[in-house]
Scaffold this motif. Sequence first.
Motif, mmCIF file in Angstrom:
data_model
loop_
_atom_site.group_PDB
_atom_site.id
_atom_site.type_symbol
_atom_site.label_atom_id
_atom_site.label_comp_id
_atom_site.label_asym_id
_atom_site.label_seq_id
_atom_site.Cartn_x
_atom_site.Cartn_y
_atom_site.Cartn_z
ATOM 1 N N ILE A 119 0.836 -1.207 0.000
ATOM 2 C CA ILE A 119 0.000 0.000 0.000
ATOM 3 C C ILE A 119 0.867 1.251 0.000
ATOM 4 C CG2 ILE A 119 -1.738 1.284 1.293
ATOM 5 C CD1 ILE A 119 -2.785 -1.405 2.318
ATOM 6 N N ALA A 120 1.950 1.224 0.773
ATOM 7 C CA ALA A 120 2.855 2.384 0.800
ATOM 8 C C ALA A 120 3.457 2.641 -0.572
ATOM 9 C CB ALA A 120 3.947 2.155 1.842
ATOM 10 N N VAL A 121 3.852 1.577 -1.261
ATOM 11 C CA VAL A 121 4.419 1.729 -2.612
ATOM 12 C C VAL A 121 3.365 2.287 -3.564
ATOM 13 C CG1 VAL A 121 5.331 0.462 -4.589
ATOM 14 C CG2 VAL A 121 6.164 -0.060 -2.290
ATOM 15 N N ILE A 122 2.142 1.789 -3.464
ATOM 16 C CA ILE A 122 1.056 2.297 -4.319
ATOM 17 C C ILE A 122 0.826 3.780 -4.056
ATOM 18 C CG2 ILE A 122 -1.425 2.161 -4.766
ATOM 19 C CD1 ILE A 122 -1.247 -0.838 -4.272
ATOM 20 N N ALA A 123 0.803 4.177 -2.773
ATOM 21 C CA ALA A 123 0.565 5.574 -2.421
ATOM 22 C C ALA A 123 1.663 6.472 -2.970
ATOM 23 C CB ALA A 123 0.462 5.716 -0.901
ATOM 24 N N PRO A 165 -3.653 9.362 -2.046
ATOM 25 C CA PRO A 165 -2.542 8.536 -1.536
ATOM 26 C C PRO A 165 -2.255 8.787 -0.057
ATOM 27 C CG PRO A 165 -1.721 10.256 -2.995
ATOM 28 C CD PRO A 165 -3.193 10.244 -3.149
ATOM 29 N N ILE A 166 -2.489 10.005 0.413
ATOM 30 C CA ILE A 166 -2.301 10.287 1.839
ATOM 31 C C ILE A 166 -3.303 9.490 2.664
ATOM 32 C CG2 ILE A 166 -2.345 12.087 3.609
ATOM 33 C CD1 ILE A 166 -1.545 14.071 1.398
ATOM 34 N N PHE A 167 -4.525 9.422 2.180
ATOM 35 C CA PHE A 167 -5.553 8.631 2.874
ATOM 36 C C PHE A 167 -5.173 7.156 2.899
ATOM 37 C CE2 PHE A 167 -9.203 5.800 2.315
ATOM 38 C CZ PHE A 167 -9.864 6.010 3.521
ATOM 39 N N LEU A 168 -4.715 6.631 1.776
ATOM 40 C CA LEU A 168 -4.325 5.216 1.721
ATOM 41 C C LEU A 168 -3.241 4.908 2.749
ATOM 42 C CD1 LEU A 168 -4.202 4.564 -2.145
ATOM 43 C CD2 LEU A 168 -5.979 3.879 -0.535
ATOM 44 N N ALA A 169 -2.246 5.785 2.821
ATOM 45 C CA ALA A 169 -1.144 5.549 3.750
ATOM 46 C C ALA A 169 -1.591 5.694 5.202
ATOM 47 C CB ALA A 169 -0.001 6.519 3.444
ATOM 48 N N GLN A 212 0.103 6.054 10.930
ATOM 49 C CA GLN A 212 0.110 7.514 11.014
ATOM 50 C C GLN A 212 1.422 8.088 10.490
ATOM 51 O OE1 GLN A 212 0.775 9.915 14.832
ATOM 52 N NE2 GLN A 212 -1.443 9.989 14.640
ATOM 53 N N ALA A 213 2.540 7.460 10.853
ATOM 54 C CA ALA A 213 3.848 7.966 10.430
ATOM 55 C C ALA A 213 3.981 7.955 8.910
ATOM 56 C CB ALA A 213 4.956 7.140 11.069
ATOM 57 N N VAL A 214 3.583 6.852 8.285
ATOM 58 C CA VAL A 214 3.669 6.764 6.822
ATOM 59 C C VAL A 214 2.727 7.773 6.184
ATOM 60 C CG1 VAL A 214 3.345 5.252 4.825
ATOM 61 C CG2 VAL A 214 4.353 4.352 6.922
ATOM 62 N N GLY A 215 1.568 8.006 6.795
ATOM 63 C CA GLY A 215 0.650 9.019 6.284
ATOM 64 C C GLY A 215 1.269 10.404 6.295
ATOM 65 N N ILE A 216 2.014 10.719 7.366
ATOM 66 C CA ILE A 216 2.684 12.021 7.436
ATOM 67 C C ILE A 216 3.773 12.117 6.374
ATOM 68 C CG2 ILE A 216 4.145 13.481 8.883
ATOM 69 C CD1 ILE A 216 2.591 12.435 11.297
ATOM 70 N N TYR A 217 4.529 11.041 6.183
ATOM 71 C CA TYR A 217 5.552 11.035 5.134
ATOM 72 C C TYR A 217 4.927 11.287 3.767
ATOM 73 C CZ TYR A 217 8.731 9.025 8.606
ATOM 74 O OH TYR A 217 9.501 8.803 9.716
ATOM 75 N N LEU A 218 3.791 10.643 3.511
ATOM 76 C CA LEU A 218 3.112 10.846 2.221
ATOM 77 C C LEU A 218 2.568 12.264 2.102
ATOM 78 C CD1 LEU A 218 2.548 8.975 -0.246
ATOM 79 C CD2 LEU A 218 3.505 7.835 1.750
ATOM 80 N N ALA A 219 2.157 12.848 3.224
ATOM 81 C CA ALA A 219 1.684 14.229 3.201
ATOM 82 C C ALA A 219 2.807 15.179 2.807
ATOM 83 C CB ALA A 219 1.124 14.606 4.573
ATOM 84 N N ILE A 220 3.984 14.971 3.383
ATOM 85 C CA ILE A 220 5.139 15.816 3.044
ATOM 86 C C ILE A 220 5.573 15.569 1.604
ATOM 87 C CG2 ILE A 220 7.550 16.288 3.598
ATOM 88 C CD1 ILE A 220 6.885 15.559 6.502
ATOM 89 N N LEU A 221 5.609 14.282 1.206
ATOM 90 C CA LEU A 221 5.981 13.963 -0.172
ATOM 91 C C LEU A 221 5.002 14.578 -1.159
ATOM 92 C CD1 LEU A 221 7.632 12.372 -2.293
ATOM 93 C CD2 LEU A 221 6.087 10.440 -1.884
ATOM 94 N N GLY A 222 3.708 14.453 -0.876
ATOM 95 C CA GLY A 222 2.700 14.993 -1.777
ATOM 96 C C GLY A 222 2.817 16.497 -1.934
ATOM 97 N N SER A 223 3.069 17.196 -0.822
ATOM 98 C CA SER A 223 3.194 18.654 -0.911
ATOM 99 C C SER A 223 4.448 19.053 -1.694
ATOM 100 C CB SER A 223 3.223 19.262 0.495
ATOM 101 O OG SER A 223 4.336 18.778 1.239
ATOM 102 N N LEU A 224 5.533 18.304 -1.512
ATOM 103 C CA LEU A 224 6.754 18.610 -2.261
ATOM 104 C C LEU A 224 6.580 18.332 -3.753
ATOM 105 C CD1 LEU A 224 9.488 17.232 0.177
ATOM 106 C CD2 LEU A 224 8.930 19.628 -0.312
ATOM 107 N N VAL A 225 5.936 17.202 -4.073
ATOM 108 C CA VAL A 225 5.682 16.877 -5.486
ATOM 109 C C VAL A 225 4.806 17.945 -6.116
ATOM 110 C CG1 VAL A 225 4.523 15.254 -7.032
ATOM 111 C CG2 VAL A 225 6.007 14.395 -5.208
ATOM 112 N N TRP A 226 3.768 18.372 -5.387
ATOM 113 C CA TRP A 226 2.892 19.433 -5.912
ATOM 114 C C TRP A 226 3.669 20.724 -6.117
ATOM 115 C CZ3 TRP A 226 1.891 24.115 -3.530
ATOM 116 C CH2 TRP A 226 0.969 24.934 -4.183
#
Length: 287
Positions: free
Chosen positions: A17-21, A48-52, A58-72
């Motif tokens: 799931i983390a890889v998919i997100a 993807p943040i929701f999936l993670a 919770q930790a992986v969700g925060i990582y995806l939140a930071i990654l998503g904002s940087l990608v955006w």
Amino acid sequence: MISQLANFFECRSKRTIAVIAIAVSILLGVLDLTTGIEMQFLLVYLIPIFLASWFVSQAVGIYLAILGSLVWFVADSLSGRVYSSPWIAYGNLLMCTSLFVVFALTQAYLRIKLDELTSFANSDFLTGLPNGRAFYRLASEEMNRAIGLEPLTLACIDITGMQLINERLGYPSGDQMMCTIAHTIRQNVARPDLVGRLAGTSFAVLLPNTASTGANLALEQLHNALKDERRKYSHPLNFYISAVACTKAPRTVAELMQEADSQMNRMKNAKTDFVQIVTSEGSGLLN
């Protein structure tokens, strides 16, 4: 549709799931960069943040939140958008990151609370065992895995004499004895996760891939362990164990339970407790 998607992700490993997100976040960045300033995918990054957050942690969700904002932010910067001041872009990044992190924290918190409520609803409040509804579900899942090809045995355990303990020693002593009995049952079966408290003084045990001969040995051992607890505390208890052994798994747990209950009613006419197993072909219980 939503329930099917939820079941799909529940069956996947957290790493998958983390890889998919992560892949979805990067794909959204590519789409953002391709479409330029004409289309905005900002809210779609929440997927993807929701999936993670919901299915991983919770930790992986925060990582995806930071990654998503940087990608955006990178996609927005490379798309040709011009701001009157470069600080506006960084301010948008800060706002976006804050929004995504709060969303991740909220979803992770809701998932934790949902799991707690589900566990509470499926557990017996006194012994901690699965309650009747949860046991039926667990047993049904196990029987579905057997796909009607493997033997199994369902045993019902009924205890008499608890009312006398409650009257003589008080309900706290009776509750403690019920917890001791539940612990003894779990300690003396091959699959402790397939033990449930149906109601009151009634317990149930599913023995997957166990025919009548093996079930008889296992249940006699369990019966002896329960009688040892009776002697240890000098309590006037009787333990009746009624079991149905199937050479092939029947269609529903209810069919096995009904036959075990009928046999239990006949067993209680005896003065002493004992173990009794009836053998069924399984296919005869299907309809």
